[in-house]
Design a protein around this motif. Structure first.
Motif, PDB file in Angstrom:
ATOM      1  N   THR A 149       7.103  -8.397 -19.132  1.00 13.81           N
ATOM      2  CA  THR A 149       6.273  -7.220 -19.360  1.00 13.81           C
ATOM      3  C   THR A 149       5.188  -7.088 -18.294  1.00 13.81           C
ATOM      4  OG1 THR A 149       4.926  -8.526 -20.898  1.00 13.81           O
ATOM      5  CG2 THR A 149       6.671  -7.169 -21.843  1.00 13.81           C
ATOM      6  N   ASP A 150       4.621  -5.887 -18.216  1.00 17.44           N
ATOM      7  CA  ASP A 150       3.664  -5.559 -17.163  1.00 17.44           C
ATOM      8  C   ASP A 150       2.231  -5.895 -17.556  1.00 17.44           C
ATOM      9  OD1 ASP A 150       3.337  -3.673 -19.137  1.00 17.44           O
ATOM     10  OD2 ASP A 150       3.213  -1.965 -17.791  1.00 17.44           O
ATOM     11  N   SER A 151       1.357  -5.903 -16.569  1.00 15.69           N
ATOM     12  CA  SER A 151      -0.090  -6.029 -16.807  1.00 15.69           C
ATOM     13  C   SER A 151      -0.822  -5.388 -15.633  1.00 15.69           C
ATOM     14  CB  SER A 151      -0.496  -7.493 -16.983  1.00 15.69           C
ATOM     15  OG  SER A 151      -0.245  -8.246 -15.808  1.00 15.69           O
ATOM     16  N   VAL A 152      -1.002  -6.165 -14.569  1.00 11.43           N
ATOM     17  CA  VAL A 152      -1.708  -5.690 -13.377  1.00 11.43           C
ATOM     18  C   VAL A 152      -0.697  -5.243 -12.331  1.00 11.43           C
ATOM     19  CG1 VAL A 152      -3.324  -6.371 -11.553  1.00 11.43           C
ATOM     20  CG2 VAL A 152      -3.524  -7.364 -13.832  1.00 11.43           C
ATOM     21  N   PHE A 153      -1.009  -4.168 -11.610  1.00 10.72           N
ATOM     22  CA  PHE A 153      -0.168  -3.850 -10.460  1.00 10.72           C
ATOM     23  C   PHE A 153      -1.023  -3.394  -9.280  1.00 10.72           C
ATOM     24  CE2 PHE A 153      -0.166   0.398 -12.491  1.00 10.72           C
ATOM     25  CZ  PHE A 153      -0.364   1.239 -11.398  1.00 10.72           C
ATOM     26  N   TYR A 154      -0.451  -3.557  -8.107  1.00 10.39           N
ATOM     27  CA  TYR A 154      -1.128  -3.253  -6.841  1.00 10.39           C
ATOM     28  C   TYR A 154      -0.291  -2.237  -6.080  1.00 10.39           C
ATOM     29  CZ  TYR A 154      -1.591  -4.180  -1.758  1.00 10.39           C
ATOM     30  OH  TYR A 154      -1.685  -4.071  -0.388  1.00 10.39           O
ATOM     31  N   MET A 155      -0.960  -1.324  -5.399  1.00 11.30           N
ATOM     32  CA  MET A 155      -0.261  -0.434  -4.472  1.00 11.30           C
ATOM     33  C   MET A 155      -0.925  -0.553  -3.104  1.00 11.30           C
ATOM     34  SD  MET A 155      -1.588   3.388  -5.600  1.00 11.30           S
ATOM     35  CE  MET A 155      -1.654   3.128  -7.377  1.00 11.30           C
ATOM     36  N   ASP A 156      -0.122  -0.575  -2.067  1.00 12.33           N
ATOM     37  CA  ASP A 156      -0.690  -0.733  -0.735  1.00 12.33           C
ATOM     38  C   ASP A 156      -1.408   0.545  -0.299  1.00 12.33           C
ATOM     39  OD1 ASP A 156       1.620   0.825  -0.317  1.00 12.33           O
ATOM     40  OD2 ASP A 156       1.838   0.071   1.718  1.00 12.33           O
ATOM     41  N   HIS A 157      -2.136   0.440   0.797  1.00 15.87           N
ATOM     42  CA  HIS A 157      -3.009   1.531   1.231  1.00 15.87           C
ATOM     43  C   HIS A 157      -2.241   2.817   1.512  1.00 15.87           C
ATOM     44  CE1 HIS A 157      -5.531   3.787   4.190  1.00 15.87           C
ATOM     45  NE2 HIS A 157      -6.477   3.446   3.338  1.00 15.87           N
ATOM     46  N   SER A 158      -1.102   2.706   2.163  1.00 18.18           N
ATOM     47  CA  SER A 158      -0.350   3.919   2.514  1.00 18.18           C
ATOM     48  C   SER A 158       0.171   4.627   1.264  1.00 18.18           C
ATOM     49  CB  SER A 158       0.814   3.571   3.451  1.00 18.18           C
ATOM     50  OG  SER A 158       1.731   2.705   2.810  1.00 18.18           O
ATOM     51  N   THR A 159       0.578   3.852   0.252  1.00 16.88           N
ATOM     52  CA  THR A 159       1.044   4.463  -1.001  1.00 16.88           C
ATOM     53  C   THR A 159      -0.115   5.140  -1.728  1.00 16.88           C
ATOM     54  OG1 THR A 159       2.747   2.748  -1.207  1.00 16.88           O
ATOM     55  CG2 THR A 159       2.226   4.022  -3.181  1.00 16.88           C
ATOM     56  N   ALA A 160      -1.275   4.483  -1.730  1.00 13.99           N
ATOM     57  CA  ALA A 160      -2.459   5.078  -2.354  1.00 13.99           C
ATOM     58  C   ALA A 160      -2.843   6.377  -1.648  1.00 13.99           C
ATOM     59  CB  ALA A 160      -3.617   4.087  -2.325  1.00 13.99           C
ATOM     60  N   GLN A 161      -2.750   6.380  -0.321  1.00  9.55           N
ATOM     61  CA  GLN A 161      -3.048   7.585   0.450  1.00  9.55           C
ATOM     62  C   GLN A 161      -2.063   8.705   0.117  1.00  9.55           C
ATOM     63  OE1 GLN A 161      -6.200   7.412   1.636  1.00  9.55           O
ATOM     64  NE2 GLN A 161      -5.629   7.936   3.721  1.00  9.55           N
ATOM     65  N   GLN A 162      -0.820   8.316  -0.084  1.00 11.37           N
ATOM     66  CA  GLN A 162       0.222   9.283  -0.436  1.00 11.37           C
ATOM     67  C   GLN A 162      -0.095   9.949  -1.779  1.00 11.37           C
ATOM     68  OE1 GLN A 162       4.059   7.423  -0.720  1.00 11.37           O
ATOM     69  NE2 GLN A 162       5.192   9.295  -0.285  1.00 11.37           N
TER      70      GLN A 162
END
Length: 457
Positions: free
Chosen positions: A127-140
């Motif tokens: 199951t899920d909890s914390v997730f991270y997105m890289d800078h380019s994905t966040a910018q997108q």
């Protein structure tokens, strides 16, 4: 909770490339890794932590369908990839999708659709909890938001982002609104655009085999984990009384949780209750299994068992006012009906809402509910009086509850009334923090005096 989250994630930034880390305020993740095992967020796209959980837990959370070629089940920490993300799936969907693992020293993925003869207890999902997105994905995503302008619907960072990821993702989820708390007309269209935007983006998974996911988002979970002999309480070393002024005569009770509060001698707190950021007077009795949060009770009153009481500062004009919500810990605030004729299905402390309205001299009408759509429920019912002082707001709300319990009239028609939905819209966080700081300062002063007396002797 914020301090606890920061402590748990203190090592993340040094092993994280620029990006955004997303976590929830109602869960706690505890994990153990080997000396040479480290959690690193450095891959493009999304990277999520995954925890082994019972299938029942998976039905109310996000579940990863792991790519078998990237998952061996060895060690306490393992990097892999996710084929597909399921949002609050039923057990059959988890089994058919290949999300179910067989427990053991080395958890192994079972084949899709294979229920097997093994007991459910021997199976788990990640199951899920914390997730991270890289800078380019966040910018997108930021670019998408700016392009959309004002969003007319609520987007879920878990369900609406993660379900679009992985090679097995399909757009079917965009039309499934069964897990949506408030369905807006433009939700499906925005979901479909998000799916098109994120389709093909990688969903990397950091599997933490030696970890435990704790959810404390419901009143029952909150009470259990903070007052009972729970595993979480043991692992974190939670104390019954934390940074509070508490009568010595009551310190023998350990099945409770007192957090940054001032309790005057003479008050009685029932076992299994949580008191947080509150001031409780000498003539107050709190029943078993209750929650009191951010409140000031300075009058003679008996709070019944199973009571949830929480005060909120609100600012609708230029002055601060106060509203206190009160419910039973078992009341379903998410339950809603679409027709006014069906509001008898709504229960307030075990009593139907129409019966409560009669006792409070309130009329069941469209004006009673704050929601703009047809969602009629305890969350949107305008039943809580606005008062000029914190203690008075507590008194009025407890009078409401008392009238329901004793079937006695208590007229609310003369008050300005807010729903929980509106309370959160108008809440004045600065004033609420000011009240907490006052309590904090008084506790510090009391402890300084106590230390001075001890040193003097």
């Amino acid at each position: 909770m914020l301090e606890l989250k920061l402590a748990m994630y203190i090592d993340f930034p040094r092993r994280m490339k620029p990006g955004v880390l997303v976590t929830c305020s109602d869960d706690i993740e505890l994990y153990s890794t080997g000396v040479t095992e480290t959690i690193t967020f450095d891959k493009p796209g999304f990277t999520a932590l995954a925890h082994p959980s019972d299938l029942a837990v998976g039905t109310t959370h996000g579940v990863f369908v792991l790519d078998p070629s990237s998952f061996s089940g060895k060690g306490g920490l393992e990097y892999g990839s996710c084929y597909r993300f399921l949002h609050k799936p039923d057990v059959e969907t988890m089994q058919q999708s290949g999300a179910v693992c067989v427990r053991g020293d080395r958890p192994q993925l079972s084949s899709p659709g294979n229920c097997g003869d093994s007991a459910m207890a021997s199976e788990c999902v990640y199951t899920d909890s914390v997730f991270y997105m890289d800078h380019s994905t966040a910018q997108q995503l930021l670019g998408f938001y700016k392009q959309m302008g004002t969003l007319g619907c609520e987007i879920d960072a878990y369900g609406d982002f993660l379900q679009a990821l992985g090679p097995g993702a399909t757009p079917d989820y965009t039309k499934n609104t069964s897990n949506v708390s408030k369905e807006d007309s433009g939700l499906v269209a925005v979901r479909q655009q998000l799916y098109s935007l994120l389709q093909g983006t990688a969903l990397n998974v950091i599997v933490l085999n030696n970890s435990q996911f704790y959810h404390i988002g419901t009143t029952q979970e909150y009470l259990f984990h903070f007052t009972a002999e729970s595993k979480l309480r043991f692992e974190l070393g939670l104390q019954p009384v934390a940074f509070s002024i508490f009568p010595d005569s009551a310190k023998t009770l350990d099945q409770l949780s007192i957090i940054q509060s001032i309790l005057e001698p003479g008050c009685v707190i029932g076992p299994g209750s949580v008191i947080e950021y509150s001031r409780i007077g000498p003539e107050v009795s709190v029943g078993e299994g209750s929650i009191v949060s951010g409140s000031y009770i300075n009058f003679n009153v008996n709070l019944p068992s199973g009571c949830f009481l929480s005060s909120v500062s609100v600012k609708m004009t230029d002055r601060v006012e106060y509203v206190t919500m009160v419910f039973g810990v078992g009341d379903d605030l998410k339950k809603g009906v679409k027709l006014m004729s069906d509001i008898h299905f709504l229960q307030f402390f075990g009593v139907s809402l129409p019966e409560c309205l009669d006792l409070w001299s309130l009329e069941a009408s469209d004006q009673l509910f704050s929601s703009e759509d047809t969602h009629l429920g305890l969350w949107t019912a305008r039943i809580f009086p606005v008062c000029s002082t914190l203690s008075e707001s507590v008194r009025m709300s407890l009078n409401m509850l008392n009238s329901v319990q004793h079937k006695s009239a208590f007229k609310l028609s003369g008050f300005q009334l807010l729903s929980v939905e509106e309370m959160l819209t108008y809440k004045d966080v600065e004033d609420m923090l000011k009240f907490r700081k006052q309590i904090y300062g008084e506790i510090c002063l009391q402890k300084e005096k106590s230390d001075y007396r001890m040193n003097g002797t």
